[in-house]
Design a protein around this motif. Structure first.
Motif, PDB file in Angstrom:
ATOM      1  N   SER A   8       0.848  -1.183   0.000  1.00 24.28           N
ATOM      2  CA  SER A   8       0.000   0.000   0.000  1.00 24.28           C
ATOM      3  C   SER A   8       0.890   1.242   0.000  1.00 24.28           C
ATOM      4  N   LEU A   9       0.292   2.377  -0.293  1.00 26.10           N
ATOM      5  CA  LEU A   9       1.048   3.629  -0.260  1.00 26.10           C
ATOM      6  C   LEU A   9       1.560   3.911   1.147  1.00 26.10           C
ATOM      7  N   ARG A  10       0.769   3.562   2.132  1.00 22.38           N
ATOM      8  CA  ARG A  10       1.180   3.796   3.510  1.00 22.38           C
ATOM      9  C   ARG A  10       2.456   3.024   3.831  1.00 22.38           C
ATOM     10  N   THR A  11       2.537   1.770   3.368  1.00 22.87           N
ATOM     11  CA  THR A  11       3.726   0.961   3.606  1.00 22.87           C
ATOM     12  C   THR A  11       4.939   1.565   2.916  1.00 22.87           C
ATOM     13  N   LEU A  12       4.758   2.040   1.681  1.00 17.40           N
ATOM     14  CA  LEU A  12       5.872   2.654   0.962  1.00 17.40           C
ATOM     15  C   LEU A  12       6.313   3.957   1.625  1.00 17.40           C
ATOM     16  N   PHE A  13       5.373   4.757   2.117  1.00 17.94           N
ATOM     17  CA  PHE A  13       5.731   5.989   2.815  1.00 17.94           C
ATOM     18  C   PHE A  13       6.492   5.689   4.098  1.00 17.94           C
ATOM     19  N   ILE A  14       6.051   4.698   4.846  1.00 19.15           N
ATOM     20  CA  ILE A  14       6.743   4.332   6.088  1.00 19.15           C
ATOM     21  C   ILE A  14       8.157   3.848   5.788  1.00 19.15           C
ATOM     22  N   ALA A  15       8.323   3.054   4.736  1.00 12.88           N
ATOM     23  CA  ALA A  15       9.656   2.585   4.361  1.00 12.88           C
ATOM     24  C   ALA A  15      10.546   3.753   3.943  1.00 12.88           C
ATOM     25  N   ALA A  16       9.993   4.710   3.192  1.00 11.01           N
ATOM     26  CA  ALA A  16      10.775   5.868   2.758  1.00 11.01           C
ATOM     27  C   ALA A  16      11.173   6.741   3.947  1.00 11.01           C
ATOM     28  N   ILE A  17      10.256   6.925   4.888  1.00  7.21           N
ATOM     29  CA  ILE A  17      10.568   7.715   6.078  1.00  7.21           C
ATOM     30  C   ILE A  17      11.635   7.008   6.904  1.00  7.21           C
ATOM     31  N   GLY A  18      11.527   5.688   7.053  1.00  7.53           N
ATOM     32  CA  GLY A  18      12.533   4.941   7.805  1.00  7.53           C
ATOM     33  C   GLY A  18      13.911   5.013   7.160  1.00  7.53           C
ATOM     34  N   ALA A  19      13.954   4.915   5.824  1.00 12.65           N
ATOM     35  CA  ALA A  19      15.227   5.009   5.121  1.00 12.65           C
ATOM     36  C   ALA A  19      15.828   6.404   5.255  1.00 12.65           C
ATOM     37  N   SER A  20      14.994   7.427   5.198  1.00 14.15           N
ATOM     38  CA  SER A  20      15.518   8.785   5.334  1.00 14.15           C
ATOM     39  C   SER A  20      16.023   9.050   6.748  1.00 14.15           C
ATOM     40  N   LEU A  21      15.314   8.537   7.755  1.00 15.99           N
ATOM     41  CA  LEU A  21      15.791   8.697   9.131  1.00 15.99           C
ATOM     42  C   LEU A  21      17.093   7.942   9.366  1.00 15.99           C
ATOM     43  N   LEU A  22      17.213   6.768   8.770  1.00 12.92           N
ATOM     44  CA  LEU A  22      18.461   6.014   8.880  1.00 12.92           C
ATOM     45  C   LEU A  22      19.606   6.769   8.218  1.00 12.92           C
ATOM     46  N   GLY A  23      19.354   7.338   7.041  1.00 10.76           N
ATOM     47  CA  GLY A  23      20.381   8.131   6.367  1.00 10.76           C
ATOM     48  C   GLY A  23      20.771   9.361   7.166  1.00 10.76           C
ATOM     49  N   LEU A  24      19.792  10.037   7.748  1.00 11.92           N
ATOM     50  CA  LEU A  24      20.074  11.205   8.591  1.00 11.92           C
ATOM     51  C   LEU A  24      20.913  10.814   9.798  1.00 11.92           C
ATOM     52  N   MET A  25      20.558   9.693  10.431  1.00  5.85           N
ATOM     53  CA  MET A  25      21.298   9.242  11.597  1.00  5.85           C
ATOM     54  C   MET A  25      22.736   8.870  11.228  1.00  5.85           C
ATOM     55  N   LEU A  26      22.911   8.191  10.079  1.00  7.22           N
ATOM     56  CA  LEU A  26      24.264   7.823   9.661  1.00  7.22           C
ATOM     57  C   LEU A  26      25.089   9.058   9.312  1.00  7.22           C
ATOM     58  N   ARG A  27      24.456  10.057   8.699  1.00 15.17           N
ATOM     59  CA  ARG A  27      25.184  11.298   8.391  1.00 15.17           C
ATOM     60  C   ARG A  27      25.608  11.998   9.674  1.00 15.17           C
ATOM     61  N   GLN A  28      24.738  12.014  10.673  1.00 15.14           N
ATOM     62  CA  GLN A  28      25.099  12.614  11.951  1.00 15.14           C
ATOM     63  C   GLN A  28      26.238  11.839  12.621  1.00 15.14           C
ATOM     64  N   ALA A  29      26.242  10.532  12.450  1.00 12.89           N
ATOM     65  CA  ALA A  29      27.325   9.724  13.009  1.00 12.89           C
ATOM     66  C   ALA A  29      28.655  10.053  12.337  1.00 12.89           C
ATOM     67  N   VAL A  30      28.621  10.268  11.024  1.00 12.73           N
ATOM     68  CA  VAL A  30      29.848  10.625  10.300  1.00 12.73           C
ATOM     69  C   VAL A  30      30.344  11.999  10.749  1.00 12.73           C
ATOM     70  N   LEU A  31      29.415  12.895  11.031  1.00 15.89           N
ATOM     71  CA  LEU A  31      29.805  14.234  11.478  1.00 15.89           C
ATOM     72  C   LEU A  31      30.266  14.257  12.927  1.00 15.89           C
ATOM     73  N   GLY A  32      30.050  13.173  13.673  1.00 20.17           N
ATOM     74  CA  GLY A  32      30.602  13.094  15.026  1.00 20.17           C
ATOM     75  C   GLY A  32      29.601  13.155  16.160  1.00 20.17           C
ATOM     76  N   ALA A  33      28.322  13.066  15.912  1.00 24.88           N
ATOM     77  CA  ALA A  33      27.332  13.068  16.992  1.00 24.88           C
ATOM     78  C   ALA A  33      27.405  11.724  17.724  1.00 24.88           C
ATOM     79  N   GLU A  34      27.613  11.798  19.029  1.00 22.74           N
ATOM     80  CA  GLU A  34      27.811  10.576  19.804  1.00 22.74           C
ATOM     81  C   GLU A  34      26.576   9.687  19.818  1.00 22.74           C
ATOM     82  N   TRP A  35      25.398  10.299  19.935  1.00 24.17           N
ATOM     83  CA  TRP A  35      24.164   9.499  19.976  1.00 24.17           C
ATOM     84  C   TRP A  35      23.980   8.730  18.678  1.00 24.17           C
ATOM     85  N   ALA A  36      24.298   9.376  17.555  1.00 24.12           N
ATOM     86  CA  ALA A  36      24.140   8.707  16.268  1.00 24.12           C
ATOM     87  C   ALA A  36      25.191   7.624  16.088  1.00 24.12           C
TER      88      ALA A  36
END
Length: 88
Positions: A8-36
């Motif tokens: 469903s569209l809802r499933t695809l939106f949730i997957a896209a949001i999860g992938a974007s949050l994972l990418g954001l978290m990994l970028r923050q980890a590369v920049l040095g954020a300890e939590w990420a």
């Protein structure tokens, strides 16, 4: 026969949001954020545990398929005769 499962569209939106949050978290980890960095290490550890489990399971299954010590075949089933009461 269906090659791709229907989502469903809802499933695809949730997957896209999860992938974007994972990418954001990994970028923050590369920049040095300890939590990420901590979350990235935890996720990498989970992936490593799952991969090692799959590899060890496959190795044990391979050794089992090669033929090693096999247990004795099961014994023939025991037949129990029913005791009949004498008709009086």
């Amino acid at each position: 026969m269906q090659l791709l499962p229907r989502f469903s569209l809802r499933t695809l939106f949730i997957a896209a949001i999860g992938a974007s949050l994972l990418g954001l978290m990994l970028r923050q980890a590369v920049l040095g954020a300890e939590w990420a960095l901590a979350i990235a290490v935890a996720l990498a550890s989970l992936v490593l545990v799952f991969v090692s489990h799959v590899l060890l399971f496959g190795l044990v299954r391979l050794f089992g398929a090669l033929g090693g010590v096999h247990p004795d075949p099961p014994a023939a089933p025991v037949r129990v005769n029913k005791i009949r009461r004498a008709e009086s």
